[in-house]
Write an enzyme that holds these catalytic residues in place. Structure first.
Site, short mmCIF file in Angstrom:
data_model
loop_
_atom_site.label_atom_id
_atom_site.label_comp_id
_atom_site.label_asym_id
_atom_site.label_seq_id
_atom_site.Cartn_x
_atom_site.Cartn_y
_atom_site.Cartn_z
N HIS A 123 -6.51 -0.86 6.32
CA HIS A 123 -6.49 -1.71 7.51
C HIS A 123 -7.86 -1.83 8.17
O HIS A 123 -8.37 -2.93 8.41
CB HIS A 123 -5.51 -1.16 8.55
CG HIS A 123 -4.11 -1.02 8.08
ND1 HIS A 123 -3.52 -1.91 7.21
CD2 HIS A 123 -3.16 -0.10 8.37
CE1 HIS A 123 -2.27 -1.53 6.99
NE2 HIS A 123 -2.03 -0.44 7.66
N ASP B 121 -1.80 -6.28 2.79
CA ASP B 121 -2.17 -5.48 3.96
C ASP B 121 -1.70 -6.27 5.16
O ASP B 121 -2.26 -7.31 5.50
CB ASP B 121 -3.68 -5.26 4.02
CG ASP B 121 -4.10 -4.32 5.15
OD1 ASP B 121 -3.41 -4.31 6.18
OD2 ASP B 121 -5.11 -3.61 5.01
N HIS B 122 -0.63 -5.78 5.82
CA HIS B 122 0.02 -6.61 6.84
C HIS B 122 -0.90 -6.91 8.03
O HIS B 122 -0.67 -7.87 8.76
CB HIS B 122 1.32 -5.96 7.32
CG HIS B 122 1.13 -4.73 8.16
ND1 HIS B 122 1.00 -3.48 7.62
CD2 HIS B 122 1.04 -4.58 9.51
CE1 HIS B 122 0.86 -2.60 8.60
NE2 HIS B 122 0.87 -3.24 9.75
N LYS C 293 0.85 -1.19 0.00
CA LYS C 293 0.00 0.00 0.00
C LYS C 293 0.89 1.25 0.00
O LYS C 293 2.08 1.13 0.33
CB LYS C 293 -0.94 -0.02 1.21
CG LYS C 293 -0.33 0.41 2.54
CD LYS C 293 -1.40 0.47 3.60
CE LYS C 293 -0.87 1.05 4.90
NZ LYS C 293 -0.68 2.49 4.90
N LYS D 214 -1.72 -10.67 10.89
CA LYS D 214 -1.63 -10.70 12.35
C LYS D 214 -2.45 -11.86 12.92
O LYS D 214 -3.54 -12.17 12.43
CB LYS D 214 -2.11 -9.37 12.93
CG LYS D 214 -1.17 -8.20 12.61
CD LYS D 214 -1.65 -6.91 13.24
CE LYS D 214 -0.68 -5.77 12.95
NZ LYS D 214 0.61 -5.93 13.62
#
Length: 513
Positions: A263, A200-201, A171, A205
């Site tokens: 996010h 999108d990190h 991004k 998670k």
């Protein structure tokens, strides 16, 4: 246990789902993301024996760097940023396979040379190599990199085979709907959609992935995940830091572009989507797109709009005074860039009709926290109602995404004693307590999934366009307003009063995690 046993990569073994022999090319290899996240992620995959036997890393950038120096830089990045200490045995295996090339991103000859280098690696190893291109550069060079990957033939290597070329793109994926559509067009001219991995990190998670397990693997939650039992949902992505040295970037971005469009909207989609028919990538992403399409357009005008925006002012963080956004270096004196944004969203489908979703994100807030909070309706009747003198709280299920990954549930319990008195209590589950603190970083999971071609935790083209379709009218509205209507909030607080007003009309208040 012997050192060789602890590091399966030393044997050239892979414990994963069959990643083919791979060369990863990182564009922007001298950048901050490469040092902080990508090289440590690749190292930890090697530590865990999750890299293929024939694995190679090529850094690509405009700055000339000798191979030996690049390896030294990579080693330093591992020592500073890896979740594990540097193992000289593992690094001794990876280092000779780590090289660097310099060239312009708009220089086709440099990409032809890159193609030759990869061919030479294939001759050396005696087999075909999957090529994974990681674009970790400023967005203004996305297009020339993509164009040259196509013109040089790198994008079409082994097309249609399990080890075809793939591209990961960071991004920001566009600045609005039009630029996102243009970038998608650039990509799909050169790559097929199944070759593209928009990262999108947050989706890597652990707690975000656990959200799906909690929703669909627990019978105590699945039947009540709807408008009949849920009162509202709050999604918070709060940062304690300010813009620091990134003011030049942030002035062109703002909280809505930087955090909410990507996010936070992804967290909403996973929270609200219907059960997918399977765990495959397309089924998951189909459901996310469906729920994004069901979100109603934002109300922008009138006395009660669906948004709030603000800039942080002077305040105190961790006992230290900090100055406001307009006093930051490189910030325009009359800046109209928001450092805080909040939205009130309505989802027009059977499951969520009448359930408001509140999203907020900001800088210089009271603490760093990302969470999804599901607040349930009060039970019917007044046996233990407030009018009877009982202290009650709404049942709330909160997914803590960072920094303390875990899950909490607020319940009401009886206080021990001869009288019937109640008190809210919290049940906590912490990942670090149950599973240990050394869980894989998000980038480890995402790089690994891209190597095996699993797009489940990545964003599809129509998904990002729909998210921009929701946010672009608000961005255009703010651009017309300039500073008109811009609120302020004290640094170290939970945001402006305008954000409280978003919830007050429904009798709700923001959580203070």
């Amino acid at each position: 246990m012997a050192e060789e046993t602890r590091h399966p990569f030393l044997h050239g073994l892979s414990k994963h789902r069959g990643s083919p022999p791979t060369v990863i090319v990182i564009f922007g290899a001298s950048g901050d993301l490469t040092a902080r996240k990508l090289i440590p992620a690749i190292y930890n995959l090697g530590f865990d024996g999750l890299l293929p036997t024939d694995f190679h890393l090529i850094g690509f950038g405009r700055k000339p760097i000798p191979n030996a120096k690049f390896r030294k830089i990579a080693e330093g990045a591992i020592e500073e940023f890896s979740r594990r200490k540097l193992s000289k045995e593992v690094w001794a295996r990876l280092a000779p396979r780590t090289t660097y090339m310099d060239g312009g991103y708009d220089d086709k000859k440099a990409f032809v040379e890159l193609a030759k280098t990869i061919k030479e690696l294939e001759k050396k190893t005696g087999q075909e190599l999957q090529t994974l291109f990681y674009i970790s550069t400023p967005p203004n060079v996305f297009a020339p990199i993509i164009k040259n990957l196509g013109a040089s033939g790198l994008a079409s290597r082994y097309l249609g085979k399990p080890h075809q070329s793939r591209v990961i793109i960071e991004k920001p994926f566009g600045r609005d709907l039009a630029t996102a559509q243009a970038l998608n067009k650039e990509l799909t001219t050169v790559f097929a959609e199944d070759q593209v991995f928009r990262i999108d990190h947050y989706l890597g998670k652990e707690t975000v992935q656990d959200l799906l397990v909690q929703r669909f693997a627990n019978s105590i939650f699945e039947p009540i995940w709807n408008r009949n039992f849920i009162d509202h949902v709050q999604i918070t992505v709060a940062e304690q830091v300010g813009v620091e040295s990134r003011a030049g970037y942030y002035e062109q971005s703002g909280a809505l572009r930087d955090m909410i469009q990507n996010h936070t909207m992804q967290l909403l989609a996973l929270t609200a989507m219907e059960p997918p028919v399977s765990m495959d990538a397309e089924s998951m992403r189909d459901e996310k797109v469906k729920v994004l399409k069901a979100i109603q357009p934002l109300k922008l005008d009138g006395p009660d709009p669906d948004f709030a925006r603000a800039q942080y002012g002077d305040g105190v963080i961790d006992g230290k005074p900090v100055h406001g956004y307009l006093n930051e270096k490189d910030v325009a004196p009359q800046s109209g860039t928001e450092t805080f944004a909040a939205l009130r969203l309505s989802i027009n489908n059977w499951r969520w009709q009448g359930v408001p979703f509140y999203l907020r994100s900001g800088k210089h807030m009271a603490r760093r926290v990302s969470e999804i909070a599901i607040r349930f309706k009060q039970p019917p009747g007044n046996l233990f109602g407030a009018s009877s003198g009982f202290q009650l709280a709404s049942n709330t299920l909160a997914f803590q995404i960072q920094p303390d990954e875990g899950l909490s549930l607020i319940l009401n319990a009886k206080i021990p004693g001869l009288e019937t008195r109640t008190q809210p209590v919290k049940m906590n589950f912490k990942y670090a307590t149950t599973f240990g603190s050394n869980t894989p970083e998000a980038y480890e999971r995402l790089v690994l999934d891209a190597m095996i071609g699993d797009g489940t935790l990545f964003i599809r083209g129509d998904e990002t366009e729909r998210s921009w379709q929701l946010c672009t009218p608000l961005l255009e509205h703010w651009a017309k307003q300039g500073r008109e209507g811009m609120d302020t909030y004290a640094s170290g607080s939970w945001g402006p009063k305008a954000a409280d007003k978003l919830l007050a009309g429904n009798g709700h208040t923001w959580r203070e995690p």
